[in-house]
Design an enzyme around this catalytic site. Structure first.
Site, PDB file in Angstrom:
ATOM      1  N   GLU A  52       0.805  -1.224   0.000  1.00  0.00           N
ATOM      2  CA  GLU A  52       0.000   0.000   0.000  1.00  0.00           C
ATOM      3  C   GLU A  52       0.843   1.282   0.000  1.00  0.00           C
ATOM      4  O   GLU A  52       0.683   2.149   0.857  1.00  0.00           O
ATOM      5  CB  GLU A  52      -0.956   0.000   1.202  1.00  0.00           C
ATOM      6  CG  GLU A  52      -1.880  -1.212   1.203  1.00  0.00           C
ATOM      7  CD  GLU A  52      -2.838  -1.267   2.399  1.00  0.00           C
ATOM      8  OE1 GLU A  52      -2.618  -0.525   3.381  1.00  0.00           O
ATOM      9  OE2 GLU A  52      -3.790  -2.054   2.351  1.00  0.00           O
ATOM     10  N   ASN A  61       2.078  -5.198  -3.133  1.00  0.00           N
ATOM     11  CA  ASN A  61       0.688  -5.533  -2.815  1.00  0.00           C
ATOM     12  C   ASN A  61      -0.114  -4.261  -2.537  1.00  0.00           C
ATOM     13  O   ASN A  61       0.357  -3.367  -1.831  1.00  0.00           O
ATOM     14  CB  ASN A  61       0.701  -6.423  -1.553  1.00  0.00           C
ATOM     15  CG  ASN A  61      -0.637  -7.054  -1.217  1.00  0.00           C
ATOM     16  OD1 ASN A  61      -1.256  -7.679  -2.083  1.00  0.00           O
ATOM     17  ND2 ASN A  61      -1.085  -6.918   0.015  1.00  0.00           N
ATOM     18  N   HIS A 117     -10.306  -6.280  -2.021  1.00  0.00           N
ATOM     19  CA  HIS A 117     -11.350  -6.020  -1.013  1.00  0.00           C
ATOM     20  C   HIS A 117     -12.493  -5.339  -1.748  1.00  0.00           C
ATOM     21  O   HIS A 117     -12.423  -4.136  -2.055  1.00  0.00           O
ATOM     22  CB  HIS A 117     -10.820  -5.115   0.097  1.00  0.00           C
ATOM     23  CG  HIS A 117      -9.758  -5.777   0.928  1.00  0.00           C
ATOM     24  ND1 HIS A 117     -10.015  -6.867   1.733  1.00  0.00           N
ATOM     25  CD2 HIS A 117      -8.431  -5.523   1.057  1.00  0.00           C
ATOM     26  CE1 HIS A 117      -8.902  -7.249   2.337  1.00  0.00           C
ATOM     27  NE2 HIS A 117      -7.917  -6.452   1.942  1.00  0.00           N
ATOM     28  N   GLU A 142      -6.096 -10.819  -0.928  1.00  0.00           N
ATOM     29  CA  GLU A 142      -6.891 -10.547   0.282  1.00  0.00           C
ATOM     30  C   GLU A 142      -8.371 -10.437  -0.056  1.00  0.00           C
ATOM     31  O   GLU A 142      -9.069  -9.549   0.428  1.00  0.00           O
ATOM     32  CB  GLU A 142      -6.436  -9.236   0.942  1.00  0.00           C
ATOM     33  CG  GLU A 142      -4.956  -9.176   1.266  1.00  0.00           C
ATOM     34  CD  GLU A 142      -4.532  -7.890   1.982  1.00  0.00           C
ATOM     35  OE1 GLU A 142      -5.406  -7.163   2.488  1.00  0.00           O
ATOM     36  OE2 GLU A 142      -3.312  -7.639   2.030  1.00  0.00           O
TER      37      GLU A 142
END
Ligand code: XIL
Length: 374
Positions: free
Chosen positions: A184, A226, A262, A292
């Site tokens: 991130e 990621n 997500h 995720e």
């Protein structure tokens, strides 16, 4: 008098299905009874029994591994912990420690490394023939206060990043299928380098440093960038694409991109856009993993919304199946009993494949069908 004399046909069927499910679960078996677990009283047909997700994938020799985050219920005192472990080993052939490899979990102080809980997840994975994704080495969040409230020079920060990555990557050397090296690094709107301890001290150079340091410690484990909201083509995935192109062009050891995934039920990014985005990252020579995945819905969830959610899971995971660079799909937990969503997105939840009682949801069936080639 035998007990069965008192059973009607309906309750007998129900008892049989219950016994079958229990037996399958007890032997750590490969099958799972699909919903509904309780047939109607007149129904003498046992519920259909399907192979567990990992068995479907393994029997069909699918390239794609199917994983889950291992979280708070893992080996815990919670009453549901045993069932949690059984279902996890039965259904998944990969896991990601949800919090246990983050900086704040591993480093209560600069001199103390607390590996026990993360190690127990890695050992569980080895016992159950599961891959492990390491998560995560350089992130702005879940840093201990001894780092964030310390007084550090640029040189100190560089040494701290090197020291952390070298120690942790060495500890797990040869045991992981991937490391999320940088997590991130970009904000959403406007899209720019996200602030935080590492970026504030070191600028964007911390990203390259993190990859180079991880590679020096373990040149065999694939190293990932990621992030979330980079699943389809948009301003943020454009920035990540530009950064990864640049790193690749300069020979920085980055091997893959993790799409967190997500998602919001009924409002997922356009599937064609996800597919085109996966294609451009794979054309750079990068592997892709869905790292995720969850699909949150307003709670209490309506049956319509759960059907939409099931279709969303199916559509997104098909993109991974269709791109040969994509070799893993990890869901961010598997039971609605244990998910980060309700606390972070109030009023939303039920984002996973199994309900709170470990019964498979429509989303489970959709993923199972997809992996089965149905
Ligand atoms: C979340 C965990 O699920 C929570 O238990 C924790 O409190 C906060 O972090 N992106 C990531 C994950 O990369 O590490 C985050 O996990 C969810 C968002």
């Amino acid at each position: 008098m035998s007990r069965s004399v008192h059973l009607t046909r309906g309750t007998l069927a129900s008892a049989l299905v219950g016994a079958l499910t229990t037996a399958l679960l007890a032997c750590g078996g490969e099958t799972v009874a699909t919903s509904p677990l309780k047939p109607t009283p007149t129904d003498t047909t046992p519920a259909p029994v399907v192979l567990a997700l990992r068995k479907v994938a393994e029997n069909r020799a699918l390239r794609v591994r199917i994983g889950t985050a291992a979280g708070a219920l893992f080996n815990s005192t919670d009453a549901a912990s045993t069932q949690y472990m059984t279902v996890m080993a039965r259904e998944f052939n990969a896991l990601t420690p949800e919090n246990e490899m983050k900086f704040s979990s591993l480093r209560p102080s600069r001199s103390e490394f607390r590996y026990a809980r993360a190690d127990s997840m890695v050992a569980f994975a080895a016992q159950n023939n599961m891959f492990v994704r390491g998560h995560t080495l350089a992130w702005y969040s879940q840093l201990p206060s001894w780092i964030t409230s310390g007084t550090w020079t640029t040189t100190d920060a560089r040494a701290l990043l090197d020291e952390h990555i070298t120690a942790v990557v060495n500890h797990y050397k040869g045991k992981l299928a991937a490391w999320d090296v940088v997590n991130e690094a970009f904000t959403d709107s406007p899209v720019t380098l996200r602030g935080g301890f590492w970026a504030d001290k070191l600028g964007r150079g911390y990203i390259e440093q993190a990859f180079r340091t991880a590679f020096a410690a373990d040149p065999s484990t694939p190293l990932y960038y990621n992030d979330y909201n980079i699943e389809g083509i948009n301003a943020k995935s454009d920035s990540v694409y530009a950064m990864l192109s640049d790193l690749k062009a300069r020979g920085v050891p980055v091997h893959g991109v993790g799409m967190q995934m997500h998602l919001i039920g009924g409002a997922i990014p356009d599937i064609a856009s996800i597919s085109a985005n996966f294609a451009r990252f794979s054309a750079l020579g990068l592997k892709i993993q869905i790292t995720e995945m969850d699909v949150r819905v307003p709670t209490p969830a309506t049956s319509n919304m759960l059907a939409t959610q099931a279709q969303n899971y199916r559509d997104v995971i098909s993109v991974c199946l269709q791109n040969t660079a994509c070799d893993m799909v990890v869901v961010w937990g598997f039971t609605d009993r244990s998910s980060w969503i309700p606390s972070v997105f109030p009023g939303q939840g039920d984002a996973l494949l199994f309900d709170r009682n470990f019964s498979p949801k429509l989303a489970y069936t959709a993923v199972n069908d997809l992996l089965s080639g149905k």
